[in-house]
Design a protein around this motif. Structure first.
Motif, PDB file in Angstrom:
ATOM      1  N   PRO A  62      44.541  28.419  33.322  1.00 54.32           N
ATOM      2  CA  PRO A  62      44.010  29.292  34.388  1.00 54.32           C
ATOM      3  C   PRO A  62      43.430  30.600  33.859  1.00 54.32           C
ATOM      4  O   PRO A  62      42.355  31.026  34.305  1.00 54.32           O
ATOM      5  CB  PRO A  62      45.238  29.543  35.277  1.00 54.32           C
ATOM      6  CG  PRO A  62      46.135  28.377  35.023  1.00 54.32           C
ATOM      7  CD  PRO A  62      45.926  28.002  33.588  1.00 54.32           C
ATOM      8  N   ALA A  66      39.539  30.386  34.633  1.00 55.44           N
ATOM      9  CA  ALA A  66      39.255  31.258  35.778  1.00 55.44           C
ATOM     10  C   ALA A  66      38.645  32.573  35.299  1.00 55.44           C
ATOM     11  O   ALA A  66      37.744  33.130  35.943  1.00 55.44           O
ATOM     12  CB  ALA A  66      40.532  31.515  36.575  1.00 55.44           C
ATOM     13  N   ARG A 314      37.744  33.750  42.443  1.00 49.85           N
ATOM     14  CA  ARG A 314      37.607  32.765  41.365  1.00 49.85           C
ATOM     15  C   ARG A 314      38.943  32.100  41.055  1.00 49.85           C
ATOM     16  O   ARG A 314      39.006  30.896  40.854  1.00 49.85           O
ATOM     17  CB  ARG A 314      37.042  33.433  40.105  1.00 49.85           C
ATOM     18  CG  ARG A 314      35.705  34.136  40.294  1.00 49.85           C
ATOM     19  CD  ARG A 314      34.615  33.209  40.770  1.00 49.85           C
ATOM     20  NE  ARG A 314      33.390  33.926  41.065  1.00 49.85           N
ATOM     21  CZ  ARG A 314      32.250  33.759  40.414  1.00 49.85           C
ATOM     22  NH1 ARG A 314      32.166  32.884  39.435  1.00 49.85           N
ATOM     23  NH2 ARG A 314      31.173  34.431  40.760  1.00 49.85           N
ATOM     24  N   TRP A 315      40.017  32.885  41.018  1.00 49.87           N
ATOM     25  CA  TRP A 315      41.334  32.305  40.752  1.00 49.87           C
ATOM     26  C   TRP A 315      41.769  31.410  41.911  1.00 49.87           C
ATOM     27  O   TRP A 315      42.388  30.374  41.690  1.00 49.87           O
ATOM     28  CB  TRP A 315      42.351  33.404  40.495  1.00 49.87           C
ATOM     29  CG  TRP A 315      42.644  33.615  39.042  1.00 49.87           C
ATOM     30  CD1 TRP A 315      43.648  33.054  38.314  1.00 49.87           C
ATOM     31  CD2 TRP A 315      41.908  34.443  38.126  1.00 49.87           C
ATOM     32  NE1 TRP A 315      43.587  33.477  37.004  1.00 49.87           N
ATOM     33  CE2 TRP A 315      42.537  34.333  36.861  1.00 49.87           C
ATOM     34  CE3 TRP A 315      40.798  35.261  38.250  1.00 49.87           C
ATOM     35  CZ2 TRP A 315      42.077  35.020  35.729  1.00 49.87           C
ATOM     36  CZ3 TRP A 315      40.343  35.946  37.125  1.00 49.87           C
ATOM     37  CH2 TRP A 315      40.974  35.819  35.899  1.00 49.87           C
ATOM     38  N   PHE A 318      39.920  28.127  41.653  1.00 47.45           N
ATOM     39  CA  PHE A 318      40.452  27.343  40.535  1.00 47.45           C
ATOM     40  C   PHE A 318      41.752  26.642  40.929  1.00 47.45           C
ATOM     41  O   PHE A 318      41.909  25.433  40.740  1.00 47.45           O
ATOM     42  CB  PHE A 318      40.686  28.253  39.329  1.00 47.45           C
ATOM     43  CG  PHE A 318      41.314  27.554  38.154  1.00 47.45           C
ATOM     44  CD1 PHE A 318      40.529  26.857  37.258  1.00 47.45           C
ATOM     45  CD2 PHE A 318      42.683  27.574  37.964  1.00 47.45           C
ATOM     46  CE1 PHE A 318      41.103  26.186  36.181  1.00 47.45           C
ATOM     47  CE2 PHE A 318      43.267  26.907  36.899  1.00 47.45           C
ATOM     48  CZ  PHE A 318      42.476  26.217  35.998  1.00 47.45           C
TER      49      PHE A 318
END
Length: 346
Positions: A62, A66, A314-315, A318
């Motif tokens: 991640p 990310a 974005r995280w 993801f």
């Protein structure tokens, strides 16, 4: 007496193929006989052999991937902002955006290489040109874009080779929008349902998120009197990001559920609040009547909120994609829905 002469009730003279009720009619007769009866068939549970997922979830880290998505978007949207500042006589804005673009893309590339494990794996993707592969085209795009951003920033800081710097700034601005959005195409090209089902709107979501991130960086780093383009970019980017994301969730159906649960939901909710709040604060920071200190404080607060909101989005995207790959429901149900829709059209 043959088997065909016996009915379900045990009488003779009836042929079950003609008189026995099956399917929907049998279900209606059973419901007439006893309305309070429970169904004999339990609700379907979505599982797979040995309890393993149907899809193999992404093995990307991640923090690396990310972060790569976020910083690539920040860099890609900063380059047009830098070119705009260069053309309109805003040197402070242009320098902040050029330095931000070059720094962000270099860190983004480092994160990508770290996830790949060895730098040679990235270089191997440049051995061929494969137009049907988003990963291959993205690698070529990064290989061309990164040197341009570094050249533009170096020329601005040193004050030397200005014509080369201007050409590099223009080239980076031309490639910047592609850098900001190609990662959405990359995710949509995978089998993860919460990424793949959003292939129409996800590039617009990433474009808006990238615009707000670049505007946030400019609001934090550039002189307040030169941040007019950044404030407008923040408002337009926030509208595009939030609007496209709502349309995407509505169209995705079942595959949108991971965005509404657990960690992805918390991240997406934080992204909405921070992005909307940062855009509103950016507009307020641009109003006349503020002292220089107060305007600087408002711009910095707006920029920080926009940067954090873009990162949260974005995280969140993801983690939602990873969660959808782990649960067989998000693979099976959309497939059934598409089959039913095709049958209805016939």
């Amino acid at each position: 007496m043959s088997g065909s002469d016996v009915t379900r009730g045990g009488t003779e003279g009836a042929r079950p193929g003609r008189e026995a009720l099956t399917g929907a009619m049998a279900g209606r007769r059973r419901r007439r006989r006893g309305r309070g009866e429970r169904p004999m068939v339990p609700e379907a549970e979505f599982s797979s052999y040995y309890g393993r997922p149907i899809l193999k979830k992404p093995t990307w880290q991640p923090l690396d991937i990310a972060g790569y998505l976020y910083l690539g978007g920040l860099a890609g949207a900063s380059s047009p902002l830098a070119a705009g500042g260069h053309v309109t006589g805003r040197p402070g804005l242009a320098r902040a955006a050029k330095l931000g673009a070059s720094g962000a893309i270099l860190v983004s590339l480092a994160a990508l290489v770290h996830d790949l494990g060895r730098p040679t794996r990235f270089l191997n993707m440049l051995r061929v040109l494969k137009p049907t592969s988003p990963m291959n085209l993205g690698s070529w795009l990064l290989a061309g874009y990164a040197p341009l951003t570094v050249a533009a920033a170096a020329a601005d800081v040193t004050g030397r080779h200005r014509s080369v710097g201007a050409a590099a700034t223009a080239g980076a601005a031309a490639l910047g929008p592609l850098v900001a959005t190609y990662t959405a195409v990359l995710l949509s090209d995978t089998a993860s349902p919460s990424w793949h089902e959003g292939h129409r709107e996800l590039p617009f979501v990433f474009a808006g998120s990238a615009a707000t991130a670049a505007a946030g960086l400019a609001l934090v780093c550039a002189p307040v009197r030169e941040t007019g383009p950044a404030r407008r970019s923040a408002v337009l980017g926030a509208a595009l990001e939030l609007g496209a994301f709502r349309v995407m969730k509505r169209r995705m159906g079942t595959a949108a559920e991971p965005y509404e649960r657990g960690k992805p939901h918390r991240l997406m909710r934080a992204a909405e609040v921070l992005t909307a709040g940062g855009a509103a604060l950016a507009v307020h920071a641009g109003r006349r009547g503020h002292t220089s200190g107060r305007a600087r404080l408002l711009a910095a607060g707006a920029g920080t909120a926009l940067l954090a909101g873009s990162a949260a989005l974005r995280w969140g995207v993801f983690h939602a994609g990873v969660a959808s790959a782990e649960d067989p429901r998000y693979t099976v149900v959309p497939q059934r829905e598409r089959l039913e829709a095709r049958a209805d059209r016939r």
